[in-house]
Design a protein around this motif. Sequence first.
Motif, PDB file in Angstrom:
ATOM      1  N   GLY A  96      81.641   7.709  41.476  1.00  0.00           N
ATOM      2  CA  GLY A  96      80.234   7.327  41.432  1.00  0.00           C
ATOM      3  C   GLY A  96      79.432   8.187  40.469  1.00  0.00           C
ATOM      4  O   GLY A  96      78.580   7.683  39.725  1.00  0.00           O
ATOM      5  N   VAL A  97      79.700   9.491  40.473  1.00  0.00           N
ATOM      6  CA  VAL A  97      78.995  10.382  39.539  1.00  0.00           C
ATOM      7  C   VAL A  97      79.351  10.048  38.093  1.00  0.00           C
ATOM      8  O   VAL A  97      78.481  10.002  37.206  1.00  0.00           O
ATOM      9  CB  VAL A  97      79.328  11.849  39.866  1.00  0.00           C
ATOM     10  CG1 VAL A  97      78.781  12.780  38.783  1.00  0.00           C
ATOM     11  CG2 VAL A  97      78.745  12.228  41.223  1.00  0.00           C
ATOM     12  N   ALA A  98      80.641   9.816  37.827  1.00  0.00           N
ATOM     13  CA  ALA A  98      81.047   9.462  36.466  1.00  0.00           C
ATOM     14  C   ALA A  98      80.422   8.138  36.020  1.00  0.00           C
ATOM     15  O   ALA A  98      79.967   7.993  34.873  1.00  0.00           O
ATOM     16  CB  ALA A  98      82.575   9.379  36.393  1.00  0.00           C
ATOM     17  N   ALA A  99      80.363   7.150  36.932  1.00  0.00           N
ATOM     18  CA  ALA A  99      79.751   5.862  36.587  1.00  0.00           C
ATOM     19  C   ALA A  99      78.253   6.017  36.336  1.00  0.00           C
ATOM     20  O   ALA A  99      77.695   5.402  35.415  1.00  0.00           O
ATOM     21  CB  ALA A  99      80.006   4.850  37.702  1.00  0.00           C
ATOM     22  N   ALA A 100      77.588   6.834  37.157  1.00  0.00           N
ATOM     23  CA  ALA A 100      76.150   7.053  36.963  1.00  0.00           C
ATOM     24  C   ALA A 100      75.872   7.734  35.632  1.00  0.00           C
ATOM     25  O   ALA A 100      74.930   7.372  34.909  1.00  0.00           O
ATOM     26  CB  ALA A 100      75.584   7.875  38.122  1.00  0.00           C
ATOM     27  N   LEU A 101      76.674   8.730  35.273  1.00  0.00           N
ATOM     28  CA  LEU A 101      76.491   9.391  33.986  1.00  0.00           C
ATOM     29  C   LEU A 101      76.744   8.432  32.826  1.00  0.00           C
ATOM     30  O   LEU A 101      76.021   8.442  31.823  1.00  0.00           O
ATOM     31  CB  LEU A 101      77.430  10.593  33.885  1.00  0.00           C
ATOM     32  CG  LEU A 101      77.082  11.795  34.776  1.00  0.00           C
ATOM     33  CD1 LEU A 101      78.137  12.884  34.638  1.00  0.00           C
ATOM     34  CD2 LEU A 101      75.706  12.345  34.425  1.00  0.00           C
ATOM     35  N   GLY A 102      77.768   7.584  32.968  1.00  0.00           N
ATOM     36  CA  GLY A 102      78.038   6.615  31.914  1.00  0.00           C
ATOM     37  C   GLY A 102      76.911   5.610  31.747  1.00  0.00           C
ATOM     38  O   GLY A 102      76.506   5.284  30.622  1.00  0.00           O
ATOM     39  N   LEU A 103      76.364   5.113  32.873  1.00  0.00           N
ATOM     40  CA  LEU A 103      75.236   4.182  32.790  1.00  0.00           C
ATOM     41  C   LEU A 103      74.001   4.847  32.197  1.00  0.00           C
ATOM     42  O   LEU A 103      73.242   4.227  31.439  1.00  0.00           O
ATOM     43  CB  LEU A 103      74.925   3.622  34.186  1.00  0.00           C
ATOM     44  CG  LEU A 103      75.961   2.664  34.778  1.00  0.00           C
ATOM     45  CD1 LEU A 103      75.560   2.263  36.191  1.00  0.00           C
ATOM     46  CD2 LEU A 103      76.099   1.423  33.899  1.00  0.00           C
ATOM     47  N   TRP A 104      73.802   6.114  32.540  1.00  0.00           N
ATOM     48  CA  TRP A 104      72.665   6.858  31.981  1.00  0.00           C
ATOM     49  C   TRP A 104      72.788   6.999  30.474  1.00  0.00           C
ATOM     50  O   TRP A 104      71.816   6.796  29.732  1.00  0.00           O
ATOM     51  CB  TRP A 104      72.568   8.233  32.641  1.00  0.00           C
ATOM     52  CG  TRP A 104      71.477   9.102  32.095  1.00  0.00           C
ATOM     53  CD1 TRP A 104      70.132   8.842  32.109  1.00  0.00           C
ATOM     54  CD2 TRP A 104      71.637  10.361  31.448  1.00  0.00           C
ATOM     55  NE1 TRP A 104      69.445   9.877  31.507  1.00  0.00           N
ATOM     56  CE2 TRP A 104      70.349  10.818  31.100  1.00  0.00           C
ATOM     57  CE3 TRP A 104      72.745  11.150  31.144  1.00  0.00           C
ATOM     58  CZ2 TRP A 104      70.138  12.033  30.454  1.00  0.00           C
ATOM     59  CZ3 TRP A 104      72.530  12.364  30.512  1.00  0.00           C
ATOM     60  CH2 TRP A 104      71.249  12.789  30.166  1.00  0.00           C
TER      61      TRP A 104
END
Length: 230
Positions: A116-124
Amino acid sequence: MSEPRASEPPEPEGTQRLPVLDKSQTGTGPERSAPADDNGTPPVPDGGGGREGRFWSARRVPAGIVALLLLGLAGLFLYDIASVRADRPVMSWRRELARQLADRPLDDIWVLVGAGVAAALGLWLLLLAATSGLRHVLPMRRTHADVRAGLDRDAAATALRDRAMEVAGVQSARVRVRRRRAKVRAASHFRELDDVRADLDAVLTDAVRGLGLSRPPALSVRVRRPGRKE
């Protein structure tokens, strides 16, 4: 025999004869082109610049953080690989990471949190790459083809507030400027509210036009009586 030509009168000392230009060289007429600036670029006629796009942010801070993180991670892996090639033992953190990835199931809470953290950083990062940023800068109309100008929202709000305070009957005014709308909230201590609102509409419409913005914001004006002091 031809008559002798009359001699021209001598020119006064310190004067200089100027060259005579033909009408075709002066460019007087309807086909005369617009004067160029110092760089030889003709100015864009008023209203002919079209709507300008927003200014794009350089994103230096996010780009610098991502670059430093990738550089540190890549350097750490390269050092570990070079250490293994030199017949030295693998670092304990990489051995532990490999064991955790092999033993933990995909529905483990820590695996889900990390994903989830990796996906959030990628979306950001994707959001930063797809958006322009610099929302506080309003693009202005171009008067020269190679020059772009912008006006800060706070500066535009201050200019509109100063113009609003010049209207008779306005005691105080608050202005908030956004991309598409400029909200004006004024307090009038005398005169009829409808008259003050009409004067504010006329004055602020002219003020918005004078800002020279590429997309002039729509005005929203409200006038009220000042509240009573207790």
